[in-house]
Design a protein around this motif. Structure first.
Motif, PDB file in Angstrom:
ATOM      1  N   THR A 106       0.833  -1.210   0.000  1.00  0.00           N
ATOM      2  CA  THR A 106       0.000   0.000   0.000  1.00  0.00           C
ATOM      3  C   THR A 106       0.869   1.263   0.000  1.00  0.00           C
ATOM      4  O   THR A 106       0.520   2.258  -0.644  1.00  0.00           O
ATOM      5  CB  THR A 106      -0.931   0.021   1.217  1.00  0.00           C
ATOM      6  OG1 THR A 106      -0.167  -0.117   2.428  1.00  0.00           O
ATOM      7  CG2 THR A 106      -1.944  -1.112   1.143  1.00  0.00           C
ATOM      8  N   THR A 107       1.991   1.199   0.711  1.00  0.00           N
ATOM      9  CA  THR A 107       2.886   2.357   0.733  1.00  0.00           C
ATOM     10  C   THR A 107       3.504   2.588  -0.635  1.00  0.00           C
ATOM     11  O   THR A 107       3.625   3.737  -1.096  1.00  0.00           O
ATOM     12  CB  THR A 107       3.998   2.166   1.780  1.00  0.00           C
ATOM     13  OG1 THR A 107       3.402   1.937   3.064  1.00  0.00           O
ATOM     14  CG2 THR A 107       4.884   3.393   1.864  1.00  0.00           C
ATOM     15  N   LEU A 108       3.890   1.519  -1.308  1.00  0.00           N
ATOM     16  CA  LEU A 108       4.473   1.649  -2.641  1.00  0.00           C
ATOM     17  C   LEU A 108       3.446   2.165  -3.647  1.00  0.00           C
ATOM     18  O   LEU A 108       3.773   2.979  -4.520  1.00  0.00           O
ATOM     19  CB  LEU A 108       5.038   0.305  -3.109  1.00  0.00           C
ATOM     20  CG  LEU A 108       6.244  -0.225  -2.351  1.00  0.00           C
ATOM     21  CD1 LEU A 108       6.725  -1.534  -2.965  1.00  0.00           C
ATOM     22  CD2 LEU A 108       7.371   0.797  -2.319  1.00  0.00           C
ATOM     23  N   ILE A 109       2.215   1.704  -3.518  1.00  0.00           N
ATOM     24  CA  ILE A 109       1.165   2.189  -4.427  1.00  0.00           C
ATOM     25  C   ILE A 109       0.930   3.681  -4.197  1.00  0.00           C
ATOM     26  O   ILE A 109       0.888   4.480  -5.141  1.00  0.00           O
ATOM     27  CB  ILE A 109      -0.148   1.401  -4.211  1.00  0.00           C
ATOM     28  CG1 ILE A 109       0.012  -0.043  -4.698  1.00  0.00           C
ATOM     29  CG2 ILE A 109      -1.306   2.077  -4.958  1.00  0.00           C
ATOM     30  CD1 ILE A 109      -1.179  -0.925  -4.386  1.00  0.00           C
ATOM     31  N   GLY A 110       0.789   4.072  -2.946  1.00  0.00           N
ATOM     32  CA  GLY A 110       0.575   5.488  -2.645  1.00  0.00           C
ATOM     33  C   GLY A 110       1.770   6.339  -3.029  1.00  0.00           C
ATOM     34  O   GLY A 110       1.612   7.441  -3.570  1.00  0.00           O
ATOM     35  N   LEU A 124      -3.000   6.760   0.974  1.00  0.00           N
ATOM     36  CA  LEU A 124      -2.045   6.622   2.070  1.00  0.00           C
ATOM     37  C   LEU A 124      -2.701   6.880   3.421  1.00  0.00           C
ATOM     38  O   LEU A 124      -2.373   6.225   4.420  1.00  0.00           O
ATOM     39  CB  LEU A 124      -0.865   7.573   1.858  1.00  0.00           C
ATOM     40  CG  LEU A 124       0.123   7.179   0.764  1.00  0.00           C
ATOM     41  CD1 LEU A 124       1.128   8.298   0.512  1.00  0.00           C
ATOM     42  CD2 LEU A 124       0.852   5.884   1.129  1.00  0.00           C
ATOM     43  N   TRP A 125      -3.609   7.838   3.492  1.00  0.00           N
ATOM     44  CA  TRP A 125      -4.298   8.109   4.746  1.00  0.00           C
ATOM     45  C   TRP A 125      -5.139   6.901   5.170  1.00  0.00           C
ATOM     46  O   TRP A 125      -5.177   6.507   6.332  1.00  0.00           O
ATOM     47  CB  TRP A 125      -5.177   9.342   4.600  1.00  0.00           C
ATOM     48  CG  TRP A 125      -5.744   9.841   5.912  1.00  0.00           C
ATOM     49  CD1 TRP A 125      -5.485   9.362   7.171  1.00  0.00           C
ATOM     50  CD2 TRP A 125      -6.664  10.918   6.085  1.00  0.00           C
ATOM     51  NE1 TRP A 125      -6.170  10.073   8.114  1.00  0.00           N
ATOM     52  CE2 TRP A 125      -6.911  11.038   7.478  1.00  0.00           C
ATOM     53  CE3 TRP A 125      -7.289  11.798   5.208  1.00  0.00           C
ATOM     54  CZ2 TRP A 125      -7.771  11.997   7.997  1.00  0.00           C
ATOM     55  CZ3 TRP A 125      -8.141  12.763   5.738  1.00  0.00           C
ATOM     56  CH2 TRP A 125      -8.384  12.860   7.113  1.00  0.00           C
ATOM     57  N   THR A 126      -5.778   6.278   4.170  1.00  0.00           N
ATOM     58  CA  THR A 126      -6.651   5.143   4.465  1.00  0.00           C
ATOM     59  C   THR A 126      -5.861   3.892   4.830  1.00  0.00           C
ATOM     60  O   THR A 126      -6.244   3.147   5.742  1.00  0.00           O
ATOM     61  CB  THR A 126      -7.549   4.839   3.247  1.00  0.00           C
ATOM     62  OG1 THR A 126      -8.321   5.996   2.919  1.00  0.00           O
ATOM     63  CG2 THR A 126      -8.479   3.671   3.540  1.00  0.00           C
ATOM     64  N   ALA A 151       2.058  10.017   6.889  1.00  0.00           N
ATOM     65  CA  ALA A 151       2.628   9.589   5.606  1.00  0.00           C
ATOM     66  C   ALA A 151       1.902  10.251   4.447  1.00  0.00           C
ATOM     67  O   ALA A 151       2.527  10.698   3.469  1.00  0.00           O
ATOM     68  CB  ALA A 151       2.555   8.063   5.475  1.00  0.00           C
ATOM     69  N   ALA A 152       0.578  10.341   4.538  1.00  0.00           N
ATOM     70  CA  ALA A 152      -0.208  10.960   3.472  1.00  0.00           C
ATOM     71  C   ALA A 152       0.112  12.441   3.339  1.00  0.00           C
ATOM     72  O   ALA A 152       0.272  12.963   2.228  1.00  0.00           O
ATOM     73  CB  ALA A 152      -1.699  10.763   3.752  1.00  0.00           C
ATOM     74  N   ALA A 153       0.222  13.131   4.461  1.00  0.00           N
ATOM     75  CA  ALA A 153       0.507  14.568   4.429  1.00  0.00           C
ATOM     76  C   ALA A 153       1.898  14.836   3.857  1.00  0.00           C
ATOM     77  O   ALA A 153       2.098  15.790   3.098  1.00  0.00           O
ATOM     78  CB  ALA A 153       0.379  15.150   5.835  1.00  0.00           C
TER      79      ALA A 153
END
Length: 315
Positions: A62-66, A122-124, A130-132
């Motif tokens: 998920t981190t790599l996708i975001g 990323l938030w989800t 991380a999202a910010a």
């Protein structure tokens, strides 16, 4: 430094490519996949160091996708802003907007949507921090580097390159929910790696940057001055990698030292050849820089999975 003369608009500029496949290829090209690959190479080891082992495969995915969406957003928006430059430079004239393969408005929307999706994803799937930071990296790359620094100062890539350092911090925060000193050290490694990497490329394509009105250091400084700066940043980069030793093991230590010595040899060879007026090929250092960064971070990943910290200092 004068601004770049606007490129005349081709009447076909707003015409979409004829096939679905060509459309897909054009939009993928906007994201600059090869740059994203290198960013992802640094993200996974950062996550492994943060986890002191192998983190959840789902979290890594998920981190790599975001992260890919965030980097793709920044790169696409960069293409929109730099369309006039890309059309002038031989190295970039095949990019989608320079070739009118994608309408400018569509590319802008595509970049913005990717950025919004990266934040939401990323938030989800990870956390708000991380999202910010992903959004912050996008804004910094587009607004600070592309729109302000790139066309105004020879230090453009030094400070603008900070956006490319963010994936390691995002990866760390995705695992821990915070930012600790090893993440900042990894940020610094990439920060000091960026000038030798891009200045070597800019030495090769100096005429391209000059024609486009971009004041890269090789355009405004002598080759001797550029080569000297490359050596200085290379030494700082290698020294900076050693700051991770308290949080890593012998595998990383060995490869950081050996790969660092390897890089420094090539940096000094380039400097010596330039200083003596001998034939030189800065692209050797450019390609080596990619291999170097990959090797150091792969060693970090292996070390995190297999080794105990040398000094065992806490994060």
């Amino acid at each position: 430094m004068s601004s770049v003369t606007p490129v005349p608009v081709d009447p076909r500029a707003e015409q979409a490519p004829r096939t679905t496949l060509s459309v897909v290829k054009a939009y993928v090209a906007l994201t600059k996949p090869r740059i994203i690959e290198l960013l992802l190479v640094t993200t996974v080891p950062a996550m492994m160091l943060a986890a002191r082992g192998i983190p959840s495969p789902w979290l890594v995915l998920t981190t790599l996708i975001g992260g890919s969406m965030a980097a793709g957003s920044a790169n696409a928006l960069n293409c929109v802003v730099d369309a006039d430059i890309d059309a002038v430079m031989k190295r970039t004239k095949s990019r989608p907007l320079a070739q009118h393969a994608v309408p400018t408005r569509s590319a802008l929307i595509f970049g913005v949507v990717l950025g919004v999706l990266s934040f939401a994803w990323l938030w989800t799937t990870t956390n708000l921090l991380a999202a910010a930071m992903a959004v912050g990296a996008i804004l910094f790359y587009v607004l600070v580097y592309t729109m302000i620094l790139k066309r105004r100062t020879a230090q453009n890539i030094v400070w603008g390159g900070a956006a490319g350092c963010m994936p390691v911090v995002i990866g760390w925060s995705a695992v821990t929910g915070e930012v600790a000193w090893p993440a900042l050290v990894m940020f610094g490694v990439i920060f000091f790696w960026t000038p030798p990497h891009f200045w070597a490329l800019a030495m090769k394509f100096r005429d391209d940057y000059a024609a486009a009105g971009v004041p890269m250091l090789p355009v405004v400084a002598t080759p001797q001055q550029v080569a000297k700066q490359i050596v200085i940043y290379s030494w700082v980069m290698v020294a900076w990698t050693l700051l991770l030793l308290p949080a890593t093991g012998w595998v990383y230590a060995a490869f950081a030292l050996l790969a660092g010595a390897w890089f420094l040899v090539f940096a000094h060879r380039l400097n010596s050849a330039v200083r003596k007026g001998e034939p030189n090929n800065p692209m050797k250092l450019f390609h080596l820089s990619n291999s170097y960064l990959t090797l150091v971070f792969v060693a970090l990943a292996v070390d995190s999975a297999l080794s105990l910290p040398v000094l065992g200092l806490p994060f």
